[in-house]
Scaffold this active site. Structure first.
Site, PDB file in Angstrom:
ATOM      1  N   GLU A 291       0.863  -1.196  -0.621  1.00  0.00           N
ATOM      2  CA  GLU A 291      -0.011  -0.178   0.124  1.00  0.00           C
ATOM      3  C   GLU A 291       0.987   1.667   0.690  1.00  0.00           C
ATOM      4  OE1 GLU A 291      -2.981   0.006   2.792  1.00  0.00           O
ATOM      5  OE2 GLU A 291      -3.807  -1.696   2.438  1.00  0.00           O
TER       6      GLU A 291
ATOM      7  N   GLU B 257      -5.570  -7.958   0.534  1.00  0.00           N
ATOM      8  CA  GLU B 257      -5.662  -8.545   2.129  1.00  0.00           C
ATOM      9  C   GLU B 257      -7.246  -7.889   1.670  1.00  0.00           C
ATOM     10  OE1 GLU B 257      -3.839  -5.142   4.674  1.00  0.00           O
ATOM     11  OE2 GLU B 257      -1.585  -5.803   3.847  1.00  0.00           O
TER      12      GLU B 257
HETATM   13  C1  BGC Z   1      -2.622  -2.595   6.316  1.00  0.00           C
HETATM   14  C2  BGC Z   1      -2.422  -2.973   7.143  1.00  0.00           C
HETATM   15  C3  BGC Z   1      -3.534  -2.320   8.322  1.00  0.00           C
HETATM   16  C4  BGC Z   1      -4.683  -2.883   7.692  1.00  0.00           C
HETATM   17  C5  BGC Z   1      -6.064  -2.947   8.766  1.00  0.00           C
HETATM   18  C6  BGC Z   1      -4.075  -2.801   6.135  1.00  0.00           C
HETATM   19  O1  BGC Z   1      -4.301  -1.397   5.094  1.00  0.00           O
HETATM   20  O2  BGC Z   1      -1.789  -3.295   5.158  1.00  0.00           O
HETATM   21  O3  BGC Z   1      -1.161  -3.344   7.484  1.00  0.00           O
HETATM   22  O4  BGC Z   1      -3.614  -3.096   9.213  1.00  0.00           O
HETATM   23  O5  BGC Z   1      -5.142  -2.246   6.748  1.00  0.00           O
HETATM   24  O6  BGC Z   1      -5.881  -1.630   8.842  1.00  0.00           O
END
Ligand code: BGC
Length: 595
Positions: A285, A498
């Site tokens: 990101e 993610e």
């Molecule tokens: C990030 C993580 C973060 C998650 C929840 C993602 O944008 O890569 O590091 O903990 O979101 O906020």
């Protein structure tokens, strides 16, 4: 600048802009939406302090690759909490899954995981796993030769983290990775995406500085452990934990010097783990990271000539050059496997139907949030035109033809950290007025995220924990988003690198039976996975993997451990892990839908 993910305390400028954005939305006349606190953009700080951070003036610490030089860097941090043990724990017993939880709802209301779209399966070779990041789970921050990172520093600045959590111990995954991997394997999941910490491999970060063999050996064993358990290791080189040394020497990602240092680090990791890792990411990101360093407390750590307004774009420029250089090296070194970076965020839906200003705002959102790192890699080799039209060169450095050639094609697949999809509107003074006025509080993005509809003010999704106001569960928007990504930045393969949800007020639950009952998170995963199956089968979107954030509760940046994303609970006294309902649901879903 409008920031749509605020992970640390918020700078004064951002505070003013977020406040303005709220006013702008509240005063919009087209909607009968409420004018209370539910009227919100997503930029809500998780910590309150905006001043008081101290960092040595950039350049005041000279590179010194001796033990004393490392001490000098650690002195910037101050004292560090030692973990309760410092050796790797080998699990003595196999992991048993708990007996299945009872169904949440009658089947006429919501099917069980196995009964959701049973006609659809994930394609062969699908990666179905979990994700973590080094700083957020490892702990043991000063062990085995590691150098300090900027998050070791940021977590100690006044208001840097809402609950003052540091990364010193958190989940102690650094010594508990064997158990953690066994627990992922017990769920039947086949992949874990984690990051390597640059300053464990190179404590001083720099290309001419020594490699820390203990750090290299550590991740080597982490990777081997994953392979032994049948859990594929997916490796991210950089998940926001800049070596403090590089920030102190020259200002980190606000300086061109970062490019060669990152490429050198990438090469060290590639050659150490080549053949055992098949899927790699250079950066997690980058947009969130580059906006993060424009905010408190990082805004006291810039290279000369950079300020909070220019920092995100200078960072984006150097980071992309570092990415392209690392991928060039990857290919020149014949490293096996595939490589890309992890994009984030969403394209957006116009808030008001048939409103051309909102449609334009969506395009601006797509450009500034995703196009910034996707156009260069997938379509043009260059910044989105909207960005070039808005930002003068002193903000947004321009790429040379050679740089464009290096960037275009420097990703083998597309990855999106896809948590939500909101409406997007024009600021209340309109896009054109905002774009033409560099002092407009919403300049240069000139668009706003809207979390409720324009007609009646209904929330656009299921609300998350207050520590993550940027997040809502919006499965209805997922298919449209994947189609848009596929259309705008085509690639042979997409990973949802993610996705996840912070269970509202989970931190206030004290009993395990309450904590394990993460209904909102479970519903989030089940609905998103159903949408993903439909994207694959009905829309033909080439989604080839999903990664649930997160494998376990962890240090959620500026929110600390108070906001939970884990599919497993961590007891921060005993470090014991417990599966939540969402973990079992993810496991059941996979068992029923793998091909
Ligand atoms: C990030 C993580 C973060 C998650 C929840 C993602 O944008 O890569 O590091 O903990 O979101 O906020």
């Amino acid at each position: 600048m409008h920031i749509s993910r605020c992970t640390v305390g918020i700078g004064l400028l951002q505070a003013i802009r977020a406040a303005h954005a709220q006013t702008a939305i509240a005063s919009t006349t087209e909607t009968p939406a409420p004018t209370t606190a539910t009227v919100t953009v997503v930029d809500v700080p998780t910590a309150t302090a905006t001043t008081g951070a101290y960092f040595p003036p950039v350049g005041s610490i000279e590179p010194d690759y001796s033990a004393e030089g490392l001490d000098e860097l650690w002195n910037v941090i101050g004292s560090v909490e030692a973990p309760p043990f410092t050796t790797t724990v080998t699990p003595t017993a196999s992991v048993a899954l708990p007996s299945p939880p009872p169904p949440l709802y009658p089947a006429f209301f919501a099917p069980e995981p196995k009964d959701i779209l049973p006609q659809y399966k994930f394609p062969a070779g699908f990666k179905y796993g979990v994700a973590t990041a080094a700083y957020q789970v490892e702990g043991a921050v000063k062990d085995e030769g590691k150098g300090p990172t900027m998050w070791d520093w940021a977590s100690r600045q006044p208001g840097g983290v809402a609950d003052n959590t540091t990364g010193d111990i958190v989940d102690l995954n650094y010594y508990l990775y064997k158990m953690d991997t066994a627990r992922v394997a017990a769920l039947g999941l086949n992949t874990h995406s984690f990051s390597v910490s640059w300053s464990r491999i190179l404590p001083y970060g720099a290309a001419d500085s020594p490699v820390n063999q203990e750090g290299v050996d550590h991740y080597s064993d982490v990777i081997d452990t994953h392979l032994e358990y049948g859990v594929e290791p997916v490796v991210t080189l950089f998940h926001w934990d800049t070596p403090l040394a590089l920030q102190a020497y020259y200002g980190g990602f606000t300086s061109p010097k970062i490019v060669d240092d990152f490429i050198n680090y990438a090469k060290a990791v590639f050659s150490a783990y080549n053949g055992r890792v098949k899927t790699w990411y250079t950066f997690n990101e980058p947009r969130v990271f580059c906006e993060q360093i424009a905010s408190y407390p990082f805004n006291v750590t810039y290279a000369a000539g950079v300020n909070t307004s220019t920092a995100p774009f200078h960072c984006a420029y150097y980071l992309l050059k570092a990415h392209a250089g690392a991928v060039k090296a990857f290919r020149a070194m014949n490293i096996s496997g595939e490589i890309a970076l992890k994009n984030d965020d969403f394209v957006g839906t116009p808030w008001r139907a048939n409103n051309t200003d909102d449609a334009e705002a969506v395009e601006r959102h797509a450009a500034f949030q995703i196009g910034i790192f996707s156009d260069p890699l997938y379509t043009t080799g260059d910044w989105p035109q909207i960005m070039k039209d808005t930002l003068p060169e002193e903000y947004l450095p321009r790429f040379t033809d050679e740089e464009k050639a290096d960037l275009l094609g420097s990703a083998d697949f597309y990855a999106i950290d896809s948590y939500r999809s909101w409406f997007v509107s024009a600021p209340d003074n309109g896009v054109a007025a905002c774009v033409s006025n560099t002092s407009d509080p919403n300049w240069p993005q000139c668009n706003l995220n809207m979390v409720y509809d324009a007609q009646a003010g209904w929330a656009a999704g299921v609300l998350s924990d207050p520590g993550t106001d940027w997040l809502g569960a919006t499965p209805d928007g997922a298919r449209e988003l994947f189609n848009e990504l596929n259309r705008r930045w085509p690639s042979p393969k997409i990973y949802v690198s993610e996705f996840g949800f912070s269970e509202p007020f989970e931190n206030e639950r004290t009993q395990l039976y309450e904590i394990k009952q993460d209904v909102a998170r479970t519903n989030y995963y089940m609905t998103y996975l159903g949408e993903i199956l439909q994207s694959i089968h009905e829309d033909g979107v080439p989604i080839a993997g999903i990664f649930a954030w997160a494998m376990i509760d962890n240090a959620e940046w500026g929110s600390g451990i108070s906001t939970k994303f884990g599919i497993q609970h961590v007891n921060y006294t005993t470090l014991e892990r417990t599966y939540k309902r969402s973990a079992i649901a993810l496991s059941d879903f996979w068992a029923a839908h793998q091909s």
